[in-house]
Write an enzyme that holds these catalytic residues in place. Structure first.
Site, mmCIF file in Angstrom:
data_model
loop_
_atom_site.group_PDB
_atom_site.id
_atom_site.type_symbol
_atom_site.label_atom_id
_atom_site.label_comp_id
_atom_site.label_asym_id
_atom_site.label_seq_id
_atom_site.Cartn_x
_atom_site.Cartn_y
_atom_site.Cartn_z
ATOM 1 N N PHE A 281 97.749 62.546 -0.558
ATOM 2 C CA PHE A 281 96.430 63.178 -0.757
ATOM 3 C C PHE A 281 95.773 63.434 0.601
ATOM 4 O O PHE A 281 95.367 64.549 0.911
ATOM 5 C CB PHE A 281 95.546 62.297 -1.657
ATOM 6 C CG PHE A 281 94.126 62.801 -1.754
ATOM 7 C CD1 PHE A 281 93.850 64.142 -2.007
ATOM 8 C CD2 PHE A 281 93.052 61.924 -1.598
ATOM 9 C CE1 PHE A 281 92.540 64.607 -2.087
ATOM 10 C CE2 PHE A 281 91.750 62.388 -1.671
ATOM 11 C CZ PHE A 281 91.487 63.723 -1.915
ATOM 12 N N TYR B 269 83.572 54.732 -3.539
ATOM 13 C CA TYR B 269 84.394 54.024 -2.545
ATOM 14 C C TYR B 269 83.945 52.569 -2.450
ATOM 15 O O TYR B 269 84.752 51.643 -2.591
ATOM 16 C CB TYR B 269 84.237 54.725 -1.201
ATOM 17 C CG TYR B 269 85.078 54.163 -0.076
ATOM 18 C CD1 TYR B 269 86.454 54.351 -0.042
ATOM 19 C CD2 TYR B 269 84.485 53.457 0.973
ATOM 20 C CE1 TYR B 269 87.228 53.854 1.006
ATOM 21 C CE2 TYR B 269 85.251 52.960 2.025
ATOM 22 C CZ TYR B 269 86.627 53.160 2.036
ATOM 23 O OH TYR B 269 87.381 52.663 3.082
ATOM 24 N N THR C 67 87.614 52.261 12.332
ATOM 25 C CA THR C 67 88.792 52.247 13.194
ATOM 26 C C THR C 67 89.147 53.684 13.570
ATOM 27 O O THR C 67 88.976 54.595 12.760
ATOM 28 C CB THR C 67 89.957 51.568 12.451
ATOM 29 O OG1 THR C 67 89.525 50.256 12.058
ATOM 30 C CG2 THR C 67 91.192 51.433 13.320
ATOM 31 N N ASN D 115 97.695 47.494 -10.204
ATOM 32 C CA ASN D 115 99.162 47.700 -10.275
ATOM 33 C C ASN D 115 99.888 46.943 -9.169
ATOM 34 O O ASN D 115 100.948 46.357 -9.394
ATOM 35 C CB ASN D 115 99.490 49.192 -10.184
ATOM 36 C CG ASN D 115 99.151 49.921 -11.475
ATOM 37 O OD1 ASN D 115 99.227 49.333 -12.553
ATOM 38 N ND2 ASN D 115 98.766 51.177 -11.381
HETATM 39 P P1 NAD Z 1 93.846 57.748 5.253
HETATM 40 O O1 NAD Z 1 93.113 58.673 4.345
HETATM 41 O O2 NAD Z 1 94.395 58.317 6.521
HETATM 42 O O3 NAD Z 1 95.033 57.022 4.499
HETATM 43 C C1 NAD Z 1 95.016 56.727 3.134
HETATM 44 C C2 NAD Z 1 96.415 57.005 2.572
HETATM 45 O O4 NAD Z 1 96.446 56.664 1.182
HETATM 46 C C3 NAD Z 1 96.827 58.477 2.685
HETATM 47 O O5 NAD Z 1 98.120 58.584 3.189
HETATM 48 C C4 NAD Z 1 96.720 58.967 1.236
HETATM 49 O O6 NAD Z 1 97.553 60.089 0.990
HETATM 50 C C5 NAD Z 1 97.089 57.724 0.473
HETATM 51 N N1 NAD Z 1 96.583 57.714 -0.905
HETATM 52 C C6 NAD Z 1 95.328 58.006 -1.336
HETATM 53 N N2 NAD Z 1 95.247 57.859 -2.671
HETATM 54 C C7 NAD Z 1 96.491 57.456 -3.091
HETATM 55 C C8 NAD Z 1 97.040 57.149 -4.353
HETATM 56 N N3 NAD Z 1 96.310 57.248 -5.485
HETATM 57 N N4 NAD Z 1 98.348 56.786 -4.417
HETATM 58 C C9 NAD Z 1 99.115 56.706 -3.303
HETATM 59 N N5 NAD Z 1 98.638 57.008 -2.073
HETATM 60 C C10 NAD Z 1 97.334 57.370 -1.977
HETATM 61 O O7 NAD Z 1 92.863 56.550 5.574
HETATM 62 P P2 NAD Z 1 93.020 55.318 6.580
HETATM 63 O O8 NAD Z 1 91.921 55.408 7.560
HETATM 64 O O9 NAD Z 1 94.401 55.221 7.050
HETATM 65 O O10 NAD Z 1 92.679 54.097 5.603
HETATM 66 C C11 NAD Z 1 93.683 53.280 5.052
HETATM 67 C C12 NAD Z 1 93.041 52.145 4.267
HETATM 68 O O11 NAD Z 1 92.212 51.360 5.129
HETATM 69 C C13 NAD Z 1 92.167 52.618 3.121
HETATM 70 O O12 NAD Z 1 92.360 51.755 2.013
HETATM 71 C C14 NAD Z 1 90.768 52.459 3.661
HETATM 72 O O13 NAD Z 1 89.835 52.197 2.643
HETATM 73 C C15 NAD Z 1 90.908 51.258 4.587
HETATM 74 N N6 NAD Z 1 89.882 51.276 5.646
HETATM 75 C C16 NAD Z 1 89.959 52.167 6.668
HETATM 76 C C17 NAD Z 1 88.961 52.168 7.642
HETATM 77 C C18 NAD Z 1 89.002 53.101 8.817
HETATM 78 O O14 NAD Z 1 88.092 53.066 9.650
HETATM 79 N N7 NAD Z 1 90.009 53.915 8.986
HETATM 80 C C19 NAD Z 1 87.875 51.285 7.530
HETATM 81 C C20 NAD Z 1 87.824 50.424 6.449
HETATM 82 C C21 NAD Z 1 88.850 50.407 5.508
#
Ligand code: NAD
Ligand code: UDP
Length: 318
Positions: free
Chosen positions: A35, A144, A174, A98
């Site tokens: 996504f 979220y 991050t 899941n």
């Molecule tokens: P990102 O959007 O780059 O990565 C999320 C990934 O999850 C993507 O590859 C997306 O395709 C995949 N995805 C989304 N819905 C999905 C589904 N239903 N099934 C399978 N795959 C799915 O975001 P990120 O920055 O890499 O964040 C990764 C995780 O870390 C997230 O859970 C986010 O909430 C958490 N997080 C990130 C930050 C940040 O600053 N980047 C801060 C707090 C928490």
């Protein structure tokens, strides 16, 4: 050699994590529905025979014999998670359910990527893990924030009721290479705008604060938390860089570092945008012997270099 499942493995954080886990001699299954993630982020790993990509949505069950799960699947930028709020909630709640079911069945340890957003617009500063937060459960960010809060609740209940080994980290903002250039997050947005000499879009008056952590520091903490063996420590634990900056000062710093001709313009502040955010990382220091090493300037320099290259290559494609 452990077999490790990384959900959301093609995303920004997930792709860095897959690379690190492979370098440390693990077998990695990267599960993603693409996504917001991209094959570009992981294409260089495909020649490694211990790396596998599975196109799958965490909202439906998945079965594999694995030792560890890093559950990262979920869009993380406000424009992406608000695009389809119901799907975002399903991903956090059904997806986590899941993965917990899988962890229970195969006795895997699961690390859940939670977020500083569980604190909402905080009235306690800096934020400590014992703070319950200030979230508007019907606001634009709630799909979220509340999804992630429920995911934490699920982890704790699977742990207490079924003895599943769950670990909770609350990740603060991050940044780094491989961020999606159009996902609207502030660091990537400002760098891309600055490199193209476009206006820098500061929301509100830019006095809201964030604490920015470089990706390598986060990956170190994730691995430490997953492999922490003290039986009584399951989190939640804040993982972030306590350096706190206003958004306006970040814009000025990026203009200066890129030598950009961009001007700062002010756009409306999105609703429920937290006004201040800074982690208290005492717990991570005490329990994981971890603290961030990379200063904002150093991390920004690497991220700017990445986007310079990225923009050059995307011009060539056009
Ligand atoms: P990102 O959007 O780059 O990565 C999320 C990934 O999850 C993507 O590859 C997306 O395709 C995949 N995805 C989304 N819905 C999905 C589904 N239903 N099934 C399978 N795959 C799915 O975001 P990120 O920055 O890499 O964040 C990764 C995780 O870390 C997230 O859970 C986010 O909430 C958490 N997080 C990130 C930050 C940040 O600053 N980047 C801060 C707090 C928490
Ligand atoms: N922001 C901004 N201009 C942008 C993108 C974001 O001023 O082009 C602001 C945003 O309103 C928020 C902060 O930067 O106050 C961090 O936004 P981001 O989406 O990166 O993360 P989050 O709000 O989830 O912490």
């Amino acid at each position: 050699m452990k077999r490790v499942l990384v959900t959301g493995g093609a995303g920004f954080i997930g792709s860095h994590l897959c690379e690190r886990l492979l370098n440390e001699g693990n077998e990695v299954i990267c599960l993603d529905n693409f996504f917001t993630g991209s094959k570009q982020n992981i294409v260089h790993l495909l020649t490694n025979p211990y790396f596998e990509i599975v196109r799958h949505d965490v909202c439906t069950p998945y079965f594999a014999e694995i030792d560890q799960i890093y559950n990262l699947a979920c869009p993380a930028s406000p424009i992406h998670y608000q695009y389809n709020g119901i799907k975002t909630i399903k991903t956090s709640v059904m997806g986590t359910l899941n993965m917990l079911g899988l962890a229970k069945r195969v006795k895997a340890t699961m690390l859940q990527a939670s977020t500083s957003e569980v604190y909402g617009d905080p009235i306690i500063h800096p934020q400590v893990e014992s703070y319950w937060g200030n979230v508007n459960c019907i606001g634009e960010r709630s799909c979220y924030d509340e999804g992630k809060r429920c995911a934490e609740t699920l982890c704790v209940n699977y742990h207490n009721q079924n003895g599943v080994k769950t670990k909770l980290i609350r990740i603060f903002n991050t940044y780094g290479p491989k961020m999606h250039p159009d996902d609207g997050r502030v660091v990537s947005n400002f760098i891309v705008q600055a490199l193209q000499n476009k206006d820098i879009t500061v929301a509100g008056d830019g006095s809201q604060t964030r604490s920015f952590q470089y990706i390598d520091d986060l990956i170190n903490a994730m691995i430490k938390m997953m492999n922490e063996t003290e039986d009584s420590f399951w989190g939640p634990v804040n993982i972030g860089n306590p350096g706190e900056f206003t958004i306006l000062s970040l814009a000025k710093k990026i203009i200066e570092m890129t030598g950009s001709k961009s001007k700062i313009i002010y756009i409306p502040l999105p609703s429920d945008d937290p006004m201040q955010r800074k982690p208290d990382i005492s717990l991570a220091k005490e329990k994981l012997h971890w603290q961030p090493e990379i200063k904002l300037e150093d991390g920004l320099r690497k991220t700017i270099a990445y986007f310079e290259e990225f923009l050059k290559n995307s011009c060539k494609i056009r």
